[in-house]
Motif scaffolding. Structure first.
Motif, PDB file in Angstrom:
ATOM      1  N   UNK A 202      26.039  79.513  56.813  1.00 49.04           N
ATOM      2  CA  UNK A 202      26.424  80.877  56.483  1.00 49.04           C
ATOM      3  C   UNK A 202      25.267  81.728  55.960  1.00 49.04           C
ATOM      4  N   UNK A 203      24.250  81.089  55.395  1.00 47.93           N
ATOM      5  CA  UNK A 203      23.148  81.777  54.711  1.00 47.93           C
ATOM      6  C   UNK A 203      23.675  82.434  53.421  1.00 47.93           C
ATOM      7  N   UNK A 204      22.808  83.148  52.741  1.00 44.00           N
ATOM      8  CA  UNK A 204      23.188  83.822  51.494  1.00 44.00           C
ATOM      9  C   UNK A 204      23.772  85.187  51.826  1.00 44.00           C
ATOM     10  N   UNK A 205      24.990  85.424  51.350  1.00 46.32           N
ATOM     11  CA  UNK A 205      25.683  86.703  51.585  1.00 46.32           C
ATOM     12  C   UNK A 205      26.102  87.266  50.225  1.00 46.32           C
ATOM     13  N   UNK A 206      25.143  87.878  49.541  1.00 48.23           N
ATOM     14  CA  UNK A 206      25.382  88.307  48.159  1.00 48.23           C
ATOM     15  C   UNK A 206      24.585  89.564  47.863  1.00 48.23           C
ATOM     16  N   UNK A 207      25.232  90.553  47.286  1.00 53.77           N
ATOM     17  CA  UNK A 207      24.565  91.759  46.826  1.00 53.77           C
ATOM     18  C   UNK A 207      25.258  92.266  45.572  1.00 53.77           C
TER      19      UNK A 207
ATOM     20  N   UNK B 108      38.408  52.903  43.007  1.00 50.53           N
ATOM     21  CA  UNK B 108      37.841  53.900  42.110  1.00 50.53           C
ATOM     22  C   UNK B 108      36.537  54.472  42.640  1.00 50.53           C
ATOM     23  N   UNK B 109      35.788  53.655  43.394  1.00 53.91           N
ATOM     24  CA  UNK B 109      34.510  54.139  43.914  1.00 53.91           C
ATOM     25  C   UNK B 109      34.678  55.302  44.873  1.00 53.91           C
ATOM     26  N   UNK B 110      35.890  55.476  45.422  1.00 56.80           N
ATOM     27  CA  UNK B 110      36.126  56.592  46.335  1.00 56.80           C
ATOM     28  C   UNK B 110      35.929  57.933  45.645  1.00 56.80           C
ATOM     29  N   UNK B 111      36.156  57.978  44.332  1.00 63.26           N
ATOM     30  CA  UNK B 111      35.957  59.229  43.610  1.00 63.26           C
ATOM     31  C   UNK B 111      34.520  59.703  43.709  1.00 63.26           C
ATOM     32  N   UNK B 112      33.579  58.799  43.494  1.00 64.71           N
ATOM     33  CA  UNK B 112      32.163  59.157  43.594  1.00 64.71           C
ATOM     34  C   UNK B 112      31.786  59.529  45.022  1.00 64.71           C
ATOM     35  N   UNK B 113      32.283  58.759  45.995  1.00 59.96           N
ATOM     36  CA  UNK B 113      31.966  59.033  47.392  1.00 59.96           C
ATOM     37  C   UNK B 113      32.507  60.389  47.838  1.00 59.96           C
ATOM     38  N   UNK B 114      33.726  60.705  47.412  1.00 60.74           N
ATOM     39  CA  UNK B 114      34.315  61.985  47.810  1.00 60.74           C
ATOM     40  C   UNK B 114      33.556  63.160  47.218  1.00 60.74           C
ATOM     41  N   UNK B 115      33.061  63.021  45.981  1.00 53.74           N
ATOM     42  CA  UNK B 115      32.283  64.097  45.369  1.00 53.74           C
ATOM     43  C   UNK B 115      30.983  64.313  46.132  1.00 53.74           C
ATOM     44  N   UNK B 116      30.280  63.240  46.455  1.00 49.59           N
ATOM     45  CA  UNK B 116      29.026  63.379  47.199  1.00 49.59           C
ATOM     46  C   UNK B 116      29.270  63.931  48.607  1.00 49.59           C
ATOM     47  N   UNK B 117      30.379  63.544  49.222  1.00 46.62           N
ATOM     48  CA  UNK B 117      30.708  64.089  50.538  1.00 46.62           C
ATOM     49  C   UNK B 117      30.967  65.588  50.436  1.00 46.62           C
ATOM     50  N   UNK B 118      31.691  66.006  49.388  1.00 43.85           N
ATOM     51  CA  UNK B 118      31.979  67.427  49.206  1.00 43.85           C
ATOM     52  C   UNK B 118      30.701  68.207  48.927  1.00 43.85           C
ATOM     53  N   UNK B 119      29.794  67.643  48.132  1.00 42.45           N
ATOM     54  CA  UNK B 119      28.517  68.304  47.873  1.00 42.45           C
ATOM     55  C   UNK B 119      27.728  68.479  49.166  1.00 42.45           C
ATOM     56  N   UNK B 120      27.711  67.447  49.987  1.00 37.94           N
ATOM     57  CA  UNK B 120      26.993  67.534  51.263  1.00 37.94           C
ATOM     58  C   UNK B 120      27.631  68.565  52.181  1.00 37.94           C
ATOM     59  N   UNK B 121      28.951  68.619  52.163  1.00 37.76           N
ATOM     60  CA  UNK B 121      29.664  69.559  53.020  1.00 37.76           C
ATOM     61  C   UNK B 121      29.390  71.003  52.596  1.00 37.76           C
ATOM     62  N   UNK B 122      29.358  71.256  51.288  1.00 30.58           N
ATOM     63  CA  UNK B 122      29.048  72.596  50.791  1.00 30.58           C
ATOM     64  C   UNK B 122      27.623  72.990  51.186  1.00 30.58           C
ATOM     65  N   UNK B 123      26.693  72.044  51.099  1.00 21.89           N
ATOM     66  CA  UNK B 123      25.317  72.327  51.523  1.00 21.89           C
ATOM     67  C   UNK B 123      25.261  72.689  53.001  1.00 21.89           C
ATOM     68  N   UNK B 124      26.023  71.972  53.822  1.00 22.78           N
ATOM     69  CA  UNK B 124      26.039  72.234  55.245  1.00 22.78           C
ATOM     70  C   UNK B 124      26.610  73.630  55.545  1.00 22.78           C
ATOM     71  N   UNK B 125      27.702  73.985  54.871  1.00 17.90           N
ATOM     72  CA  UNK B 125      28.296  75.303  55.086  1.00 17.90           C
ATOM     73  C   UNK B 125      27.366  76.408  54.614  1.00 17.90           C
ATOM     74  N   UNK B 126      26.708  76.214  53.461  1.00 17.91           N
ATOM     75  CA  UNK B 126      25.783  77.226  52.951  1.00 17.91           C
ATOM     76  C   UNK B 126      24.603  77.417  53.906  1.00 17.91           C
ATOM     77  N   UNK B 127      24.144  76.328  54.532  1.00 19.79           N
ATOM     78  CA  UNK B 127      23.051  76.433  55.494  1.00 19.79           C
ATOM     79  C   UNK B 127      23.480  77.198  56.731  1.00 19.79           C
TER      80      UNK B 127
END
Length: 575
Positions: free
Chosen positions: A353-358, A332-351
């Motif tokens: 790609x930078x902000x692309x919004x208008x 069950x602990x994998x659920x928490x780990x996978x969420x934190x991994x996904x959050x970290x991955x999104x942060x890495x991609x956003x860094x």
């Protein structure tokens, strides 16, 4: 009052403990305290009610007299009672901490207490006069068997974090950026209120020490059909989750094997992808981009929608036939780990790609609409993303301080809303291509050759393989208990049910592998009953029963029910 020996009088019963096991006895108080020398703990006595030993009640009067010495007849030893009425053993079987005869004895004691509240006089034929111990009434509380608020909060957060997180950027794109953010917050508040109503209704029904679920509350207020409706929609949510899991497992298994195959044979079909390795998941007319056509034997055999869902049966079907899912709960602990991994991955991609919004330059590929009429897609997904109403009572029951349930539930929903906002807004705002290219599974916007996306898919695949048998087990327990009165009636029944569930999941994975569509329809359908309708109906009926029903309460809760109906109907308008 602290004494070495204390006399007790219950009706015509008199005896004295002679081993010093009972001390600090205050007979005169309404709620006395007994300390046991062997355990060093204390057991609260409510109204000095008593309990008989179950084995003693099964003996004949002569065998009872012969088996007891004179000292044993005078000795009264308090028994420790677990704070958890039911628990699961390592074998996965459910057990009761108090057996049926003990429960019947306690009910008789309560009956005589109502007849003559003070003093409690229990006839000898109901309570054996020689062997008895103090029995606490109501819900037994044991601080060691309860959980802190922080555990409760993260249990709720972890339970709600699921497949909806992967679809959040797509859902915001469907609603428009501003409308998406507003709807995320409004739906969080609305579902929080109805979930709180579920918790309060269960607490009210369980005040007499009876362990109840929300389906029992629905049965109490709405009759048998209320219980059937609540169980049916709870099962519908589970089946919807299983379908989404099967689609995602097929997706992740396809990508994982493809990544390994390309690395082995040295063929990387995505090597020429530009713009920071981003894939547009849709064509110009907003239809799904088909996978590459099979040009080799591997491509023909290993197809994401035609063959992989069938291959997945060989891996999953043996696992879901286990009688007990205890082994899978260890992951069950994998659920928490996978969420934190996904959050970290999104942060890495956003860094990267930078902000692309208008919001002003309509000709820009990064133009984002503030409002779109497809916003019901987001409300449908959030109905499942914020759905915990069928499990919240079991989580809250373990609270060490039940008076903080409202606060802890609010904090948990706030964390869930912030997590959805972070992933959805961060991915949407930084996505470097046209916003219409965002897929209903954000990992589909990343090529199979990307090592980090491979790690994310593999991690989520393993997590879902361990969670899918648990979903099947919960579905089996709820359905079989309603139909046959037992969770495992026979091997034939279980095989037939599992075959039906797997067949439904495979058909969706082959013919409708769109998790965004599946989640929004499943969420809107289940939310119509379990989020919007049943909690409000139960609350209104309770207010009417207590003479507190007002027109404003009827209007407000009727409006909530209407919102659920409109949300469900609107899903069909987006087809």
């Amino acid at each position: 009052m602290s004494v070495k020996e204390a006399k007790f009088t219950i009706g015509s019963i008199n005896s004295s403990p002679d081993d010093g096991s009972l001390v600090d006895v205050d007979i005169g108080s309404q709620n006395s305290l007994i300390n046991t020398g062997s355990q060093g703990g204390s057991v609260p006595i409510l109204n000095r009610q008593l309990r008989s030993i179950s084995d003693y009640g099964r003996q004949s009067p002569r065998s009872r007299d012969n088996s007891l010495s004179e000292g044993d007849r005078k000795r009264r030893k308090p028994l420790h009672h677990s704070s958890i009425p039911t628990y699961s053993s390592d074998g996965g079987n459910l057990h009761h901490a108090v057996d049926a005869q003990d429960s019947a004895t306690l009910n008789r004691v309560r009956y005589y207490q109502r007849l003559q509240p003070d003093p409690v006089i229990v006839p000898d034929h109901v309570l054996p006069p020689h062997i008895f111990s103090v029995f606490p009434t109501g819900v037994v509380t044991d601080a060691q068997g309860k959980q802190h608020s922080i555990i409760t909060i993260f249990s709720i957060w972890n339970t709600m974090m699921g497949t909806s997180l992967l679809s959040m950027p797509w859902a915001i794109q469907q609603a428009g950026f501003v409308m998406g953010v507003v709807l995320l917050i409004v739906m969080a508040g609305l579902t929080l209120y109805t979930c709180y109503r579920v918790v309060k209704s269960v607490e009210s029904a369980g005040k007499n020490g009876v362990l109840v679920e929300f389906s029992d509350v629905c049965k109490s207020y709405l009759g048998r059909w209320g219980e059937i409706v609540s169980v049916f929609f709870s099962l519908s949510a589970l089946i919807g989750a299983m379908i989404v899991y099967w689609v995602l497992m097929s997706n992740f298994l396809y990508s994982t094997v493809t990544f390994c195959y390309d690395r082995i044979v040295g063929d990387d079909p995505t090597a020429n992808i530009t713009e920071s390795s981003v894939v547009c998941a849709y064509t110009s007319n907003n239809t799904s981009l088909p996978p590459p056509s099979g040009s080799t034997t591997f491509d023909e055999v290993w197809d994401q929608t035609k063959t992989v869902p069938l291959f997945l049966c060989l891996l999953i079907f043996p696992l879901i036939n286990f009688k007990s899912p205890t082994f899978f709960t260890k992951f069950n602990a994998l659920g928490t780990l996978s969420v934190f991994f996904l959050l970290s991955y999104v942060c890495k991609m956003a860094a990267d790609w930078k902000i692309n919004l208008t919001f002003t330059d309509t000709e820009s590929p990064h133009y984002a609409e503030a409002f779109k009429w497809n916003f019901p897609a987001l409300s449908g997904i959030l109905s499942l993303g914020y759905f915990i109403h069928n499990a919240v009572a079991s989580i809250m029951r373990m609270q060490r301080h039940p008076e903080t349930n409202g606060r802890d539930l609010t904090i948990a929903y706030l964390l869930v809303a912030l997590t959805y906002l972070f992933v959805g807004v961060m991915f949407y705002a930084s996505f470097p291509l046209n916003k219409d290219c965002i897929a209903d599974n954000l990992l589909d916007n990343l090529p199979h050759s990307d090592p980090l996306s491979f790690a994310a898919r593999f991690f989520l695949l393993f997590q879902m393989i361990t969670l899918f048998p648990l979903l099947v087990y919960i579905t089996r327990v709820q359905l079989m208990d309603q139909l046959f009165g037992k969770a495992y009636p026979s091997v034939k029944h279980v095989l037939a049910l599992n075959t039906c569930l797997v067949t439904i999941s495979v058909l969706f994975a082959i013919f409708l592998p769109k998790i965004g569509t599946i989640i929004r329809f499943s969420g809107a359908f289940c939310g119509l009953a379990y989020i919007f309708t049943l909690p409000c109906l139960v609350y209104l009926l309770d207010q009417k029963r207590n003479g507190k029903l007002t027109p404003i309460k009827i209007v407000l809760h009727g409006f909530v029910i209407l919102l659920g109906l409109v949300n469900f109907i609107a899903q069909f308008l987006l087809l």
